[in-house]
Scaffold this motif. Structure first.
Motif, PDB file in Angstrom:
ATOM      1  N   GLY A 165       0.799  -1.213   0.000  1.00 23.98           N
ATOM      2  CA  GLY A 165       0.000   0.000   0.000  1.00 23.98           C
ATOM      3  C   GLY A 165       0.833   1.264   0.000  1.00 23.98           C
ATOM      4  N   PHE A 166       0.133   2.385   0.174  1.00 22.69           N
ATOM      5  CA  PHE A 166       0.758   3.706   0.146  1.00 22.69           C
ATOM      6  C   PHE A 166       0.464   4.429   1.459  1.00 22.69           C
ATOM      7  CE2 PHE A 166      -0.098   2.881  -4.439  1.00 22.69           C
ATOM      8  CZ  PHE A 166       1.218   2.882  -4.875  1.00 22.69           C
ATOM      9  N   PRO A 167       1.361   4.386   2.424  1.00 23.23           N
ATOM     10  CA  PRO A 167       1.116   5.053   3.717  1.00 23.23           C
ATOM     11  C   PRO A 167       1.505   6.523   3.756  1.00 23.23           C
ATOM     12  CG  PRO A 167       3.145   3.779   3.819  1.00 23.23           C
ATOM     13  CD  PRO A 167       2.557   3.529   2.442  1.00 23.23           C
ATOM     14  N   GLU A 168       1.893   7.118   2.630  1.00 19.01           N
ATOM     15  CA  GLU A 168       2.426   8.485   2.628  1.00 19.01           C
ATOM     16  C   GLU A 168       1.490   9.527   3.225  1.00 19.01           C
ATOM     17  OE1 GLU A 168       4.738   6.468  -0.730  1.00 19.01           O
ATOM     18  OE2 GLU A 168       2.768   6.335   0.198  1.00 19.01           O
ATOM     19  N   ILE A 169       0.173   9.314   3.102  1.00 15.04           N
ATOM     20  CA  ILE A 169      -0.763  10.315   3.607  1.00 15.04           C
ATOM     21  C   ILE A 169      -0.647  10.453   5.127  1.00 15.04           C
ATOM     22  CG2 ILE A 169      -2.751   8.808   4.029  1.00 15.04           C
ATOM     23  CD1 ILE A 169      -2.829  12.234   2.252  1.00 15.04           C
ATOM     24  N   LEU A 170      -0.057   9.455   5.790  1.00 13.79           N
ATOM     25  CA  LEU A 170       0.110   9.514   7.242  1.00 13.79           C
ATOM     26  C   LEU A 170       1.035  10.650   7.656  1.00 13.79           C
ATOM     27  CD1 LEU A 170       0.450   5.712   8.036  1.00 13.79           C
ATOM     28  CD2 LEU A 170      -1.555   7.155   8.377  1.00 13.79           C
ATOM     29  N   PHE A 171       1.985  11.012   6.766  1.00 10.88           N
ATOM     30  CA  PHE A 171       2.815  12.179   7.063  1.00 10.88           C
ATOM     31  C   PHE A 171       2.513  13.322   6.092  1.00 10.88           C
ATOM     32  CE2 PHE A 171       5.452   8.804   5.142  1.00 10.88           C
ATOM     33  CZ  PHE A 171       5.785   9.350   3.922  1.00 10.88           C
ATOM     34  N   ASP A 274       6.496  20.828  10.841  1.00 16.40           N
ATOM     35  CA  ASP A 274       7.232  20.086  11.853  1.00 16.40           C
ATOM     36  C   ASP A 274       6.499  18.819  12.285  1.00 16.40           C
ATOM     37  OD1 ASP A 274       9.254  21.931  11.834  1.00 16.40           O
ATOM     38  OD2 ASP A 274       8.540  23.056  13.572  1.00 16.40           O
ATOM     39  N   ARG A 275       5.199  18.907  12.439  1.00  9.82           N
ATOM     40  CA  ARG A 275       4.436  17.733  12.859  1.00  9.82           C
ATOM     41  C   ARG A 275       4.563  16.601  11.834  1.00  9.82           C
ATOM     42  NH1 ARG A 275      -2.087  17.637  14.210  1.00  9.82           N
ATOM     43  NH2 ARG A 275      -2.209  15.421  14.755  1.00  9.82           N
ATOM     44  N   ASP A 276       4.498  16.962  10.558  1.00  9.96           N
ATOM     45  CA  ASP A 276       4.621  15.965   9.496  1.00  9.96           C
ATOM     46  C   ASP A 276       6.015  15.331   9.504  1.00  9.96           C
ATOM     47  OD1 ASP A 276       2.029  16.798   8.612  1.00  9.96           O
ATOM     48  OD2 ASP A 276       2.976  18.436   7.508  1.00  9.96           O
ATOM     49  N   LEU A 277       7.042  16.149   9.678  1.00  9.04           N
ATOM     50  CA  LEU A 277       8.407  15.639   9.687  1.00  9.04           C
ATOM     51  C   LEU A 277       8.657  14.762  10.900  1.00  9.04           C
ATOM     52  CD1 LEU A 277      10.385  18.779   8.459  1.00  9.04           C
ATOM     53  CD2 LEU A 277       9.576  16.826   7.127  1.00  9.04           C
ATOM     54  N   LYS A 278       8.017  15.090  12.021  1.00 14.92           N
ATOM     55  CA  LYS A 278       8.152  14.238  13.196  1.00 14.92           C
ATOM     56  C   LYS A 278       7.540  12.874  12.948  1.00 14.92           C
ATOM     57  CE  LYS A 278       8.384  17.908  16.682  1.00 14.92           C
ATOM     58  NZ  LYS A 278       7.665  18.593  17.798  1.00 14.92           N
ATOM     59  N   MET A 279       6.384  12.832  12.290  1.00 12.23           N
ATOM     60  CA  MET A 279       5.770  11.553  11.945  1.00 12.23           C
ATOM     61  C   MET A 279       6.667  10.758  11.002  1.00 12.23           C
ATOM     62  SD  MET A 279       3.529   9.199  11.940  1.00 12.23           S
ATOM     63  CE  MET A 279       1.980   9.732  12.664  1.00 12.23           C
ATOM     64  N   MET A 280       7.251  11.448  10.025  1.00 12.14           N
ATOM     65  CA  MET A 280       8.162  10.786   9.108  1.00 12.14           C
ATOM     66  C   MET A 280       9.353  10.192   9.855  1.00 12.14           C
ATOM     67  SD  MET A 280       9.704  12.366   5.531  1.00 12.14           S
ATOM     68  CE  MET A 280       8.155  13.145   5.090  1.00 12.14           C
ATOM     69  N   SER A 281       9.881  10.937  10.809  1.00 14.55           N
ATOM     70  CA  SER A 281      11.020  10.459  11.593  1.00 14.55           C
ATOM     71  C   SER A 281      10.639   9.260  12.447  1.00 14.55           C
ATOM     72  CB  SER A 281      11.557  11.577  12.488  1.00 14.55           C
ATOM     73  OG  SER A 281      12.089  12.634  11.705  1.00 14.55           O
ATOM     74  N   ARG A 282       9.404   9.243  12.960  1.00 15.84           N
ATOM     75  CA  ARG A 282       8.954   8.105  13.745  1.00 15.84           C
ATOM     76  C   ARG A 282       8.878   6.848  12.885  1.00 15.84           C
ATOM     77  NH1 ARG A 282       3.747  10.028  17.122  1.00 15.84           N
ATOM     78  NH2 ARG A 282       4.032   7.999  18.137  1.00 15.84           N
ATOM     79  N   ILE A 283       8.428   7.015  11.644  1.00 15.06           N
ATOM     80  CA  ILE A 283       8.370   5.869  10.744  1.00 15.06           C
ATOM     81  C   ILE A 283       9.776   5.386  10.401  1.00 15.06           C
ATOM     82  CG2 ILE A 283       7.659   5.096   8.445  1.00 15.06           C
ATOM     83  CD1 ILE A 283       5.243   6.954   8.697  1.00 15.06           C
ATOM     84  N   VAL A 284      10.721   6.318  10.241  1.00 20.42           N
ATOM     85  CA  VAL A 284      12.115   5.935  10.004  1.00 20.42           C
ATOM     86  C   VAL A 284      12.623   5.075  11.163  1.00 20.42           C
ATOM     87  CG1 VAL A 284      14.491   6.769   9.831  1.00 20.42           C
ATOM     88  CG2 VAL A 284      12.669   7.924   8.560  1.00 20.42           C
TER      89      VAL A 284
END
Length: 321
Positions: A165-171, A274-284
């Motif tokens: 799938g495509f989880p990108e919308i999560l961030f 910042d909120r989006d980047l934090k979510m991205m970092s959590r996924i990393v």
């Protein structure tokens, strides 16, 4: 060597030593098997993308053929798979995205996107050979760019445990390197957009029922399913490949379309907060934990629950082993 085509099961190593994209050739069926072997997280790092593009350019320049030990071989089938257990590819290099977005480096983001499109476009055109069939074999999870790469192939085989799938919308982003163009041509724009905007990661069986996956195989039987399909088309290979070539023409995906969408993706990425980047970092961090868990042999339910919690993923998004 003159009887090499009759040596069923024989595989010949092909490609540059140390590459993150390993290749083997089966002369009997004219099948080139290509495997992701990324260093670190199983995502599209710049190193992996450059290795893939270098390989693709050589194959395309040779008209869909390769040379091994002084002999030229036509490639009839090209199978993209992975060496990482239970993972096809987890998609874009999110750690790199965070760095580039924080640095406001538009050119570097655009360069990364162009590399991805180089890889996707070559596959969507079956490496510009009318007698080559491209196949993606998902023996594990294909997320974001991993799913985009698979969609670029003529056919997608997936084992039952694969999650896709495509989880990108999560961030707060969208998959911008071919998802809209490729998925909509398989299942229609409405269904494609619903999947993209939902952020859901679904079992391979669900994607198969939707028409996004061509062949569903039991776990561990993906390579055999590919070989069986190739063998079953031995008498009709010319007609089958011509039909797939016609499909690529009727449902043409142009380089211009792919490039235009990546421009939209780059602009959207630079608008992330910042909120989006934090979510991205959590996924990393979740991806890194996943790789560490696999290296330690700990891929049980408890480890997966920790991955979900660390990434902040909702229950609807499955990160299966």
């Amino acid at each position: 060597m003159s009887n090499m085509k009759d040596a069923m099961g024989l595989r010949l190593a092909y490609g540059r030593p140390g590459s993150q994209y390993e290749t083997e050739f089966e002369p009997a069926s004219g099948t080139l098997w290509a495997y992701f072997r990324p260093r670190g997280v199983a995502c599209y790092s710049l190193g992996l993308l450059n290795d893939m593009r270098s390989h693709d350019q050589q194959l395309a320049a040779a008209g869909g053929a390769l040379e091994i030990e002084g002999l030229r071989h036509a490639v009839s089938y090209y199978v993209t798979s992975s060496r990482t257990p239970r993972v096809f590819n987890l998609g874009g290099d999110l750690a790199l995205f965070v760095l580039l977005i924080k640095a406001r480096d538009r050119e570097a983001l655009a360069h990364y996107a162009r590399l991805c499109v180089d890889v996707v476009y070559a596959r969507s055109q079956s490496f510009f050979s009318p007698t080559l069939t491209s196949i993606a074999l998902l023996q594990g999870d294909a997320l974001g760019g991993g799913f985009e790469c698979a969609l670029a192939s003529d056919l997608i085989f997936a084992e039952e445990s694969a999650q896709i799938g495509f989880p990108e919308i999560l961030f707060n982003l969208f998959p911008g390197m071919g998802a809209y163009s490729l998925l909509s041509r398989r299942i229609g724009m409405r269904a494609a957009e619903e999947l993209i905007l939902s952020g859901r990661v679904l079992p391979a069986a669900t994607l198969h029922a939707m028409g996004a996956i061509d062949v569903l195989a039991k776990d561990g039987e993906g390579p055999a399913a590919v070989r069986d399909w190739i063998a079953s088309r031995s008498r009709s290979r010319n007609g089958t490949q011509a039909a797939l070539c016609a499909r690529r023409r009727v449902q043409a995906v142009t380089r211009e379309e792919l490039d235009a969408v990546t421009e939209i993706w780059v602009d959207a990425a630079l608008r992330l907060g910042d909120r989006d980047l934090k979510m991205m970092s959590r996924i990393v961090r979740a991806q890194m934990r996943r790789m560490e868990s696999r290296a330690a042999g700990d891929i049980g339910a408890a480890a997966l629950d920790e991955e979900r919690a660390d990434a902040g993923l909702p229950a609807a998004v499955e990160l299966a082993p």
